[in-house]
Design a protein around this motif. Structure first.
Motif, PDB file in Angstrom:
ATOM      1  N   GLY A  57      66.764 -76.801 -28.155  1.00 54.50           N
ATOM      2  CA  GLY A  57      67.434 -75.893 -29.071  1.00 54.50           C
ATOM      3  C   GLY A  57      68.324 -74.862 -28.421  1.00 54.50           C
ATOM      4  N   SER A  58      68.401 -74.856 -27.085  1.00 51.62           N
ATOM      5  CA  SER A  58      69.225 -73.847 -26.421  1.00 51.62           C
ATOM      6  C   SER A  58      70.685 -74.272 -26.316  1.00 51.62           C
ATOM      7  N   GLY A  59      70.957 -75.556 -26.548  1.00 55.09           N
ATOM      8  CA  GLY A  59      72.310 -76.060 -26.373  1.00 55.09           C
ATOM      9  C   GLY A  59      72.676 -76.270 -24.921  1.00 55.09           C
ATOM     10  N   CYS A  60      71.689 -76.153 -24.044  1.00 50.51           N
ATOM     11  CA  CYS A  60      71.904 -76.314 -22.603  1.00 50.51           C
ATOM     12  C   CYS A  60      71.120 -77.527 -22.089  1.00 50.51           C
ATOM     13  N   VAL A  61      71.555 -78.052 -20.958  1.00 44.88           N
ATOM     14  CA  VAL A  61      70.734 -79.011 -20.230  1.00 44.88           C
ATOM     15  C   VAL A  61      69.520 -78.262 -19.702  1.00 44.88           C
ATOM     16  N   ARG A  62      68.343 -78.878 -19.839  1.00 44.36           N
ATOM     17  CA  ARG A  62      67.128 -78.223 -19.375  1.00 44.36           C
ATOM     18  C   ARG A  62      66.305 -79.168 -18.496  1.00 44.36           C
ATOM     19  N   ALA A  63      65.816 -78.649 -17.386  1.00 41.13           N
ATOM     20  CA  ALA A  63      64.942 -79.376 -16.472  1.00 41.13           C
ATOM     21  C   ALA A  63      64.315 -78.329 -15.555  1.00 41.13           C
ATOM     22  N   LYS A  64      63.270 -78.726 -14.833  1.00 44.01           N
ATOM     23  CA  LYS A  64      62.570 -77.787 -13.950  1.00 44.01           C
ATOM     24  C   LYS A  64      62.917 -78.055 -12.493  1.00 44.01           C
ATOM     25  N   VAL A  65      63.110 -77.008 -11.738  1.00 39.64           N
ATOM     26  CA  VAL A  65      63.408 -77.151 -10.318  1.00 39.64           C
ATOM     27  C   VAL A  65      62.302 -77.953  -9.633  1.00 39.64           C
ATOM     28  N   VAL A  66      62.634 -78.641  -8.560  1.00 38.95           N
ATOM     29  CA  VAL A  66      61.676 -79.499  -7.866  1.00 38.95           C
ATOM     30  C   VAL A  66      60.421 -78.730  -7.452  1.00 38.95           C
ATOM     31  N   ALA A 104      69.685 -74.980  -7.628  1.00 34.10           N
ATOM     32  CA  ALA A 104      69.112 -74.750  -8.959  1.00 34.10           C
ATOM     33  C   ALA A 104      69.137 -76.004  -9.818  1.00 34.10           C
ATOM     34  N   PHE A 105      70.044 -76.945  -9.517  1.00 37.02           N
ATOM     35  CA  PHE A 105      70.126 -78.176 -10.291  1.00 37.02           C
ATOM     36  C   PHE A 105      69.364 -79.331  -9.636  1.00 37.02           C
ATOM     37  N   ASN A 106      68.693 -79.074  -8.514  1.00 36.11           N
ATOM     38  CA  ASN A 106      67.848 -80.104  -7.897  1.00 36.11           C
ATOM     39  C   ASN A 106      66.510 -80.066  -8.618  1.00 36.11           C
ATOM     40  N   CYS A 107      66.398 -80.870  -9.657  1.00 34.14           N
ATOM     41  CA  CYS A 107      65.284 -80.757 -10.591  1.00 34.14           C
ATOM     42  C   CYS A 107      64.343 -81.953 -10.530  1.00 34.14           C
ATOM     43  N   ASN A 108      63.102 -81.695 -10.892  1.00 36.32           N
ATOM     44  CA  ASN A 108      62.125 -82.776 -10.998  1.00 36.32           C
ATOM     45  C   ASN A 108      62.564 -83.745 -12.092  1.00 36.32           C
ATOM     46  N   GLY A 109      62.523 -85.035 -11.786  1.00 35.21           N
ATOM     47  CA  GLY A 109      63.056 -86.040 -12.706  1.00 35.21           C
ATOM     48  C   GLY A 109      62.129 -86.464 -13.822  1.00 35.21           C
ATOM     49  N   GLY A 110      60.984 -85.806 -13.984  1.00 34.31           N
ATOM     50  CA  GLY A 110      60.019 -86.247 -14.983  1.00 34.31           C
ATOM     51  C   GLY A 110      60.348 -85.881 -16.407  1.00 34.31           C
ATOM     52  N   PHE A 111      61.177 -84.840 -16.607  1.00 38.26           N
ATOM     53  CA  PHE A 111      61.388 -84.327 -17.958  1.00 38.26           C
ATOM     54  C   PHE A 111      62.739 -83.620 -18.031  1.00 38.26           C
ATOM     55  N   TYR A 112      63.643 -84.176 -18.829  1.00 39.78           N
ATOM     56  CA  TYR A 112      64.957 -83.581 -19.043  1.00 39.78           C
ATOM     57  C   TYR A 112      65.200 -83.408 -20.542  1.00 39.78           C
ATOM     58  N   ILE A 113      65.948 -82.380 -20.899  1.00 42.12           N
ATOM     59  CA  ILE A 113      66.448 -82.214 -22.259  1.00 42.12           C
ATOM     60  C   ILE A 113      67.964 -82.094 -22.167  1.00 42.12           C
ATOM     61  N   LEU A 114      68.683 -82.964 -22.899  1.00 37.37           N
ATOM     62  CA  LEU A 114      70.138 -83.002 -22.821  1.00 37.37           C
ATOM     63  C   LEU A 114      70.750 -82.784 -24.194  1.00 37.37           C
ATOM     64  N   ASP A 164      69.806 -74.335 -18.461  1.00 40.60           N
ATOM     65  CA  ASP A 164      68.751 -73.346 -18.670  1.00 40.60           C
ATOM     66  C   ASP A 164      67.473 -73.940 -18.087  1.00 40.60           C
ATOM     67  N   ALA A 165      67.026 -73.419 -16.959  1.00 41.90           N
ATOM     68  CA  ALA A 165      65.896 -74.004 -16.245  1.00 41.90           C
ATOM     69  C   ALA A 165      64.609 -73.948 -17.065  1.00 41.90           C
ATOM     70  N   LEU A 166      63.856 -75.030 -17.029  1.00 38.97           N
ATOM     71  CA  LEU A 166      62.538 -75.047 -17.660  1.00 38.97           C
ATOM     72  C   LEU A 166      61.544 -74.312 -16.779  1.00 38.97           C
ATOM     73  N   PRO A 167      60.537 -73.680 -17.389  1.00 40.50           N
ATOM     74  CA  PRO A 167      59.492 -73.032 -16.592  1.00 40.50           C
ATOM     75  C   PRO A 167      58.515 -74.063 -16.032  1.00 40.50           C
ATOM     76  N   LEU A 168      57.726 -73.649 -15.076  1.00 44.53           N
ATOM     77  CA  LEU A 168      56.728 -74.525 -14.473  1.00 44.53           C
ATOM     78  C   LEU A 168      55.805 -75.119 -15.521  1.00 44.53           C
ATOM     79  N   ALA A 169      55.442 -74.349 -16.536  1.00 48.62           N
ATOM     80  CA  ALA A 169      54.506 -74.808 -17.565  1.00 48.62           C
ATOM     81  C   ALA A 169      55.052 -75.966 -18.381  1.00 48.62           C
ATOM     82  N   ALA A 170      56.365 -76.213 -18.289  1.00 50.62           N
ATOM     83  CA  ALA A 170      56.992 -77.281 -19.068  1.00 50.62           C
ATOM     84  C   ALA A 170      57.105 -78.586 -18.290  1.00 50.62           C
ATOM     85  N   ASN A 171      56.613 -78.598 -17.051  1.00 47.75           N
ATOM     86  CA  ASN A 171      56.566 -79.834 -16.251  1.00 47.75           C
ATOM     87  C   ASN A 171      55.622 -79.558 -15.089  1.00 47.75           C
TER      88      ASN A 171
END
Length: 240
Positions: A57-66, A104-114, A164-171
């Motif tokens: 819902g943020s309108g941004c790409v979302r994922a969590k840093v590695v 900041a865009f080197n993200c864990n590949g388990g969960f993305y929101i686009l 918009d980076a996801l928090p640790l709790a989201a992955n």
């Protein structure tokens, strides 16, 4: 899955060897021309404690840093240089290796929101850069299987997409030893990334850390309830 109303689309593998880790990219063309507000991509070793829609819902790409510096800082700097991007842009910290920097865009590949409207453009860049990374075997070495997440990073830099980076709790990873979780704080865990940490019956294994194991217990209870509703005997999974 078909009986549950899940739309299954067969796709060809991205490639062989380390390229199989890029297989999720093969599903991106299936969203082209469709009217989706957002697209959620996840690995199959993800357990959702709460709906992933709450992170959208943020309108941004979302994922969590590695979680860890994959690849190490010096390798990432070289990769960025070969790609023609700023080699001094490592401003993020992996959640479980605070002394190392990453992009900041080197993200864990388990969960993305686009956001749905950027999937075609981001997807093309992501595929192209992942193929570029797969050609960097001399540099990436044993981390060549991270080409999909590094391709994502390069595609995000090139495309200038809002993030918009996801928090640790989201992955949240559960495959580390208990000592690795010392000092970890944050919101209630909503998404578990359990890797290979399951027992012979497919239940998530505990970590020995109360806060994490509480979320794991919730996930296991829901998994067991879902299996029962579908008439699946978890005891037969070990035989399979």
């Amino acid at each position: 899955l078909e009986a549950l109303g899940v739309n299954l689309v067969e796709v060809k593998p991205f490639g062989e060897g380390p390229a199989v880790y890029c297989n999720k990219l093969q599903q991106l063309p299936t969203f082209e021309g469709a009217d989706f507000d957002e697209v959620i991509l996840s690995d199959t070793d993800i357990a959702f404690i709460s709906s992933p829609a709450r992170f959208a819902g943020s309108g941004c790409v979302r994922a969590k840093v590695v979680d860890m510096p994959n690849p190490p800082e010096r390798v990432l700097v070289e990769l960025l240089g070969r790609s023609g991007f700023d080699e001094t842009s490592l401003t993020a910290r992996p959640d479980f290796a605070g002394g190392d920097s990453t992009h900041a865009f080197n993200c864990n590949g388990g969960f993305y929101i686009l956001p749905g409207n950027i999937v075609p453009e981001l997807g093309k860049r992501w595929v192209d850069w992942s193929r570029f990374c797969l050609q960097q075997g001399g540099l990436l070495g044993k981390r060549l299987h991270h080409s999909d997440q590094l391709g994502f990073m390069l595609a995000m830099i090139e495309g200038g997409f809002r993030f918009d980076a996801l928090p640790l709790a989201a992955n949240f990873p559960t495959h580390f030893g208990a000592d690795n979780y010392r000092g970890i704080r944050g919101a209630e865990i909503g998404v578990l990334h359990y890797h290979d940490k399951v027992d012979d019956h497919g239940a998530l294994l505990p970590t020995g850390v109360a806060k994490i194991d509480k979320a794991i217990a919730v996930a296991n209870k829901r998994i067991a309830k879902g299996r029962a509703a579908l008439g699946i005997d978890g005891a037969l999974l070990s035989a399979a």
